[in-house]
Scaffold this motif. Structure first.
Motif, PDB file in Angstrom:
ATOM      1  N   ASP A  64      -4.928  -1.357   9.706  1.00 21.56           N
ATOM      2  CA  ASP A  64      -6.232  -1.502   9.064  1.00 21.56           C
ATOM      3  C   ASP A  64      -6.157  -1.154   7.573  1.00 21.56           C
ATOM      4  OD1 ASP A  64      -8.876  -1.475   8.277  1.00 21.56           O
ATOM      5  OD2 ASP A  64      -9.506   0.065   9.720  1.00 21.56           O
TER       6      ASP A  64
ATOM      7  N   TRP B 272      -3.229   3.164   9.964  1.00 21.68           N
ATOM      8  CA  TRP B 272      -3.122   2.803   8.551  1.00 21.68           C
ATOM      9  C   TRP B 272      -2.417   1.460   8.382  1.00 21.68           C
ATOM     10  CZ3 TRP B 272       1.152   2.600   5.076  1.00 21.68           C
ATOM     11  CH2 TRP B 272       0.799   2.541   3.731  1.00 21.68           C
TER      12      TRP B 272
ATOM     13  N   SER C  66      -8.295  -1.027   5.360  1.00 26.68           N
ATOM     14  CA  SER C  66      -9.420  -0.250   4.849  1.00 26.68           C
ATOM     15  C   SER C  66      -9.366   1.221   5.292  1.00 26.68           C
ATOM     16  CB  SER C  66     -10.743  -0.866   5.305  1.00 26.68           C
ATOM     17  OG  SER C  66     -10.873  -0.761   6.706  1.00 26.68           O
ATOM     18  N   TYR C  67      -8.468   1.552   6.203  1.00 25.07           N
ATOM     19  CA  TYR C  67      -8.364   2.920   6.708  1.00 25.07           C
ATOM     20  C   TYR C  67      -7.745   3.822   5.652  1.00 25.07           C
ATOM     21  CZ  TYR C  67      -7.089   6.857   9.689  1.00 25.07           C
ATOM     22  OH  TYR C  67      -6.954   8.113  10.228  1.00 25.07           O
ATOM     23  N   GLN C  68      -8.414   4.920   5.357  1.00 30.00           N
ATOM     24  CA  GLN C  68      -7.935   5.902   4.391  1.00 30.00           C
ATOM     25  C   GLN C  68      -7.527   7.164   5.148  1.00 30.00           C
ATOM     26  OE1 GLN C  68      -7.677   5.445   0.961  1.00 30.00           O
ATOM     27  NE2 GLN C  68      -8.162   3.345   1.497  1.00 30.00           N
ATOM     28  N   ILE C  69      -6.300   7.604   4.955  1.00 35.82           N
ATOM     29  CA  ILE C  69      -5.837   8.829   5.593  1.00 35.82           C
ATOM     30  C   ILE C  69      -6.357  10.005   4.776  1.00 35.82           C
ATOM     31  CG2 ILE C  69      -3.819  10.214   6.187  1.00 35.82           C
ATOM     32  CD1 ILE C  69      -2.368   7.581   6.771  1.00 35.82           C
ATOM     33  N   VAL C  70      -7.081  10.874   5.420  1.00 37.81           N
ATOM     34  CA  VAL C  70      -7.655  12.040   4.762  1.00 37.81           C
ATOM     35  C   VAL C  70      -6.652  13.181   4.868  1.00 37.81           C
ATOM     36  CG1 VAL C  70      -9.563  13.691   4.785  1.00 37.81           C
ATOM     37  CG2 VAL C  70      -9.973  11.293   5.368  1.00 37.81           C
ATOM     38  N   GLU C  71      -6.357  13.801   3.727  1.00 38.68           N
ATOM     39  CA  GLU C  71      -5.407  14.908   3.742  1.00 38.68           C
ATOM     40  C   GLU C  71      -6.016  16.085   4.477  1.00 38.68           C
ATOM     41  OE1 GLU C  71      -2.525  17.487   0.873  1.00 38.68           O
ATOM     42  OE2 GLU C  71      -3.193  15.513   0.266  1.00 38.68           O
TER      43      GLU C  71
ATOM     44  N   ASP D  40      -1.496   8.557  12.786  1.00 34.86           N
ATOM     45  CA  ASP D  40      -2.157   8.161  11.540  1.00 34.86           C
ATOM     46  C   ASP D  40      -1.608   6.835  11.026  1.00 34.86           C
ATOM     47  OD1 ASP D  40      -3.807  10.411  11.297  1.00 34.86           O
ATOM     48  OD2 ASP D  40      -2.310  11.524  10.148  1.00 34.86           O
TER      49      ASP D  40
ATOM     50  N   ARG E 167       0.845  -1.199   0.000  1.00 38.12           N
ATOM     51  CA  ARG E 167       0.000   0.000   0.000  1.00 38.12           C
ATOM     52  C   ARG E 167       0.877   1.245   0.000  1.00 38.12           C
ATOM     53  NH1 ARG E 167      -3.295   0.075   4.991  1.00 38.12           N
ATOM     54  NH2 ARG E 167      -1.924  -1.531   5.782  1.00 38.12           N
ATOM     55  N   HIS E 168       0.293   2.332  -0.468  1.00 38.99           N
ATOM     56  CA  HIS E 168       0.977   3.628  -0.502  1.00 38.99           C
ATOM     57  C   HIS E 168      -0.011   4.694  -0.050  1.00 38.99           C
ATOM     58  CE1 HIS E 168       3.374   6.999  -1.975  1.00 38.99           C
ATOM     59  NE2 HIS E 168       2.238   7.475  -2.448  1.00 38.99           N
ATOM     60  N   THR E 169       0.486   5.691   0.665  1.00 37.91           N
ATOM     61  CA  THR E 169      -0.344   6.824   1.045  1.00 37.91           C
ATOM     62  C   THR E 169       0.514   8.069   1.168  1.00 37.91           C
ATOM     63  OG1 THR E 169      -2.132   7.574   2.503  1.00 37.91           O
ATOM     64  CG2 THR E 169      -0.210   6.576   3.564  1.00 37.91           C
TER      65      THR E 169
END
Length: 186
Positions: free
Chosen positions: A158, A155, A160-165, A151, A118-120
């Motif tokens: 989980d 992440w 499914s957890y999306q970090i919101v900018e 954060d 995954r990448h964020t």
């Protein structure tokens, strides 16, 4: 009662398998080749070390062992790796009086074979909180590093957890620009 304990142990074991086991932060944290950061802030605050000291302990707590970090190029012994790269630091001297501070990082979660799972991208801002006007730039940036650590703990655990900018605070528009021109990191 014994059945409840057994069910709890089985569900914990299943969760441990689902998350891939331990995750370690690859150190040192690096700067992206095109990262923007004021040279004085880079030198004085040592953002890469700040992030290592904020994210590493979070992973150690999740892993329940070690310090949560591993030197780059070392054998991770089957653990997942978290690789952070700083892409931007907003901050000049003058603490909260010179406007908000922010850290932006790219995070890659790699499996044991080195493949990116995954990448964020994470961007966290701070004005220094209570008594922010009396804090220095580095301590305010450390608050952002702590938020990034928090954060990333969720992440990593989980998928499914999306970090919101985080949107820039309105004070960011009024931040001084004379010293704030970031330089490319060498």
């Amino acid at each position: 009662m014994k059945k409840l304990i057994l069910i709890g142990m089985l569900s914990y074991g299943t969760a441990a398998l689902a998350d891939g086991g331990n995750t370690l932060l690859e150190v040192p944290v690096t700067y992206h080749p095109d990262a923007g950061v004021v040279a004085k802030v880079k030198e004085e605050c040592q953002i890469e070390s700040m992030l290592s000291h904020r994210v590493g302990p979070v992973l150690a707590k999740m892993n329940k062992t070690g310090d949560g970090t591993i030197p780059s190029g070392s054998d991770a012994a089957g653990a997942n790796l978290l690789r952070l790269q700083i892409t931007h630091v907003l901050g000049v001297g003058g603490g909260a009086w010179s406007g908000p501070k922010a850290i932006t990082v790219n995070a890659d979660l790699l499996d044991a074979s080195g493949k990116v799972i995954r990448h964020t991208k994470i961007n966290r801002w701070s004005m220094g909180g209570m008594f922010g006007g009396f804090k220095g730039t580095c301590s305010i940036l450390d608050r952002s590093a702590a938020a990034i650590g928090k954060d990333l703990s969720r992440w990593v655990r989980d998928p499914s957890y999306q970090i919101v900018e985080e949107a820039a605070p309105k004070e960011a528009e009024a931040a001084p620009t004379s010293e704030a021109t970031p330089e490319k990191v060498q």
